[in-house]
Scaffold this motif. Sequence first.
Motif, short mmCIF file in Angstrom:
data_model
loop_
_atom_site.label_atom_id
_atom_site.label_comp_id
_atom_site.label_asym_id
_atom_site.label_seq_id
_atom_site.Cartn_x
_atom_site.Cartn_y
_atom_site.Cartn_z
N SER A 1 0.86 -1.18 0.00
CA SER A 1 0.00 0.00 0.00
C SER A 1 0.89 1.23 0.00
O SER A 1 2.04 1.17 0.46
CB SER A 1 -0.88 0.01 1.26
OG SER A 1 -1.49 1.27 1.45
N SER A 2 0.35 2.35 -0.47
CA SER A 2 1.09 3.60 -0.32
C SER A 2 1.33 3.89 1.16
O SER A 2 2.26 4.63 1.52
CB SER A 2 0.33 4.75 -0.99
OG SER A 2 -0.96 4.90 -0.43
N ALA A 3 0.52 3.29 2.03
CA ALA A 3 0.71 3.42 3.48
C ALA A 3 1.98 2.74 3.95
O ALA A 3 2.43 2.97 5.08
CB ALA A 3 -0.50 2.85 4.23
N GLY A 4 2.56 1.90 3.11
CA GLY A 4 3.84 1.30 3.42
C GLY A 4 5.01 2.18 3.02
O GLY A 4 6.16 1.86 3.31
N ASN B 1 -1.14 4.84 12.05
CA ASN B 1 -0.13 4.14 12.87
C ASN B 1 0.08 2.65 12.60
O ASN B 1 1.02 2.27 11.91
CB ASN B 1 -0.40 4.41 14.35
CG ASN B 1 -1.87 4.29 14.75
OD1 ASN B 1 -2.41 3.21 14.84
ND2 ASN B 1 -2.50 5.43 14.98
N VAL B 2 -0.78 1.78 13.14
CA VAL B 2 -0.52 0.34 13.05
C VAL B 2 -0.76 -0.19 11.64
O VAL B 2 -0.01 -1.05 11.16
CB VAL B 2 -1.36 -0.44 14.08
CG1 VAL B 2 -1.18 -1.95 13.91
CG2 VAL B 2 -0.97 -0.02 15.50
N TYR B 3 -1.78 0.32 10.95
CA TYR B 3 -1.98 -0.12 9.57
C TYR B 3 -0.76 0.23 8.72
O TYR B 3 -0.24 -0.61 7.98
CB TYR B 3 -3.24 0.52 8.96
CG TYR B 3 -3.40 0.19 7.49
CD1 TYR B 3 -3.71 -1.12 7.09
CD2 TYR B 3 -3.19 1.14 6.50
CE1 TYR B 3 -3.82 -1.45 5.75
CE2 TYR B 3 -3.30 0.82 5.16
CZ TYR B 3 -3.62 -0.48 4.79
OH TYR B 3 -3.71 -0.81 3.46
N CYS B 4 -0.30 1.47 8.85
CA CYS B 4 0.90 1.88 8.10
C CYS B 4 2.09 1.02 8.50
O CYS B 4 2.90 0.61 7.66
CB CYS B 4 1.21 3.35 8.35
SG CYS B 4 -0.01 4.49 7.66
N GLY B 5 2.20 0.71 9.80
CA GLY B 5 3.29 -0.15 10.26
C GLY B 5 3.23 -1.52 9.63
O GLY B 5 4.26 -2.08 9.22
N SER B 6 2.02 -2.08 9.51
CA SER B 6 1.88 -3.41 8.91
C SER B 6 2.26 -3.40 7.45
O SER B 6 2.86 -4.35 6.94
CB SER B 6 0.44 -3.93 9.10
OG SER B 6 -0.48 -3.27 8.25
N LYS B 7 1.94 -2.31 6.75
CA LYS B 7 2.28 -2.24 5.33
C LYS B 7 3.74 -1.88 5.10
O LYS B 7 4.33 -2.28 4.09
CB LYS B 7 1.33 -1.26 4.61
CG LYS B 7 -0.09 -1.81 4.46
CD LYS B 7 -0.12 -3.13 3.68
CE LYS B 7 -1.51 -3.60 3.35
NZ LYS B 7 -1.52 -4.85 2.55
N HIS B 8 4.35 -1.13 6.01
CA HIS B 8 5.80 -0.96 5.95
C HIS B 8 6.48 -2.32 6.13
O HIS B 8 7.48 -2.62 5.46
CB HIS B 8 6.28 0.00 7.06
CG HIS B 8 6.24 1.45 6.66
ND1 HIS B 8 5.07 2.14 6.46
CD2 HIS B 8 7.25 2.33 6.45
CE1 HIS B 8 5.36 3.39 6.13
NE2 HIS B 8 6.67 3.53 6.10
N ALA B 9 5.92 -3.15 7.02
CA ALA B 9 6.46 -4.49 7.24
C ALA B 9 6.36 -5.33 5.97
O ALA B 9 7.30 -6.07 5.63
CB ALA B 9 5.73 -5.18 8.39
#
Length: 249
Positions: free
Chosen positions: A138-141, A149-157
């Motif tokens: 996702s662009s959130a990654g 916060n946590v959604y972005c963290g999961s997509k960065h992961a």
Amino acid sequence: MTKTALITGATSGIGHATAYEFAKHGINLILCGRRLERLHTIQEALSKLTNVHILNFDVRDKAETFKAIESLPVNFKHIDILINNAGNAHGLDPINEGSIDDWEAMIDINVKGLLYVSKAIIPQMTERQSGHIINIGSSAGKQVYPKGNVYCGSKHAVLAITEGMRIDLNPFGIKVGAISPGLVETEFSQVRFKGDKIANTVYDGFKALQAEDIAEIIYFVVSRPAHVNIADMLIFPTAQANAFTLNKQ
């Protein structure tokens, strides 16, 4: 030789659209999802175009995931393409007000579920020294936004895991890449906002990406020549410049 693709989260959104796109090009399909009735409906529709097998399981359940993939019939056991698409977002709250249940749901599906499915399939790819894995990010990654916060963290992961996979599987000739969409008009917001009426206004005032747009891109990626691996793609609708900039009319 006809290829076989396994797609998680195939009952809606990008996974559903990708199943249709792949079927048009004669790729055999293993469609995974939690909603059995939808799986049967899609299987019936796409069986006119290609061979389709369905697996009804939740990627959050490690034992169920391995059992389902192990149960594949002989003619579907050879998986050439893995599309790790299953994912979700729950809530849009500042970190101090966030629900732990929401956090766990996002980490369990977006990160752990992706790893479980990959772990079940990668060994056959390394043994054959061929295969293609696409993780739907996702662009959130790429960019963290307020209350993400946590959604972005999961997509960065997801993007970090993708890069790690590409490095570790490089000696085996396995392609690994990520597709990271911006705003796509799917059931995503209905889930995130838990059916709240605000979910119906998320895509107002601009033309969002459609699931079919991303499906076409995914097919483009898997159809490149053997020596070409598209490692990372970020896709926005024209109206979106980044996580914070959206041209609404």
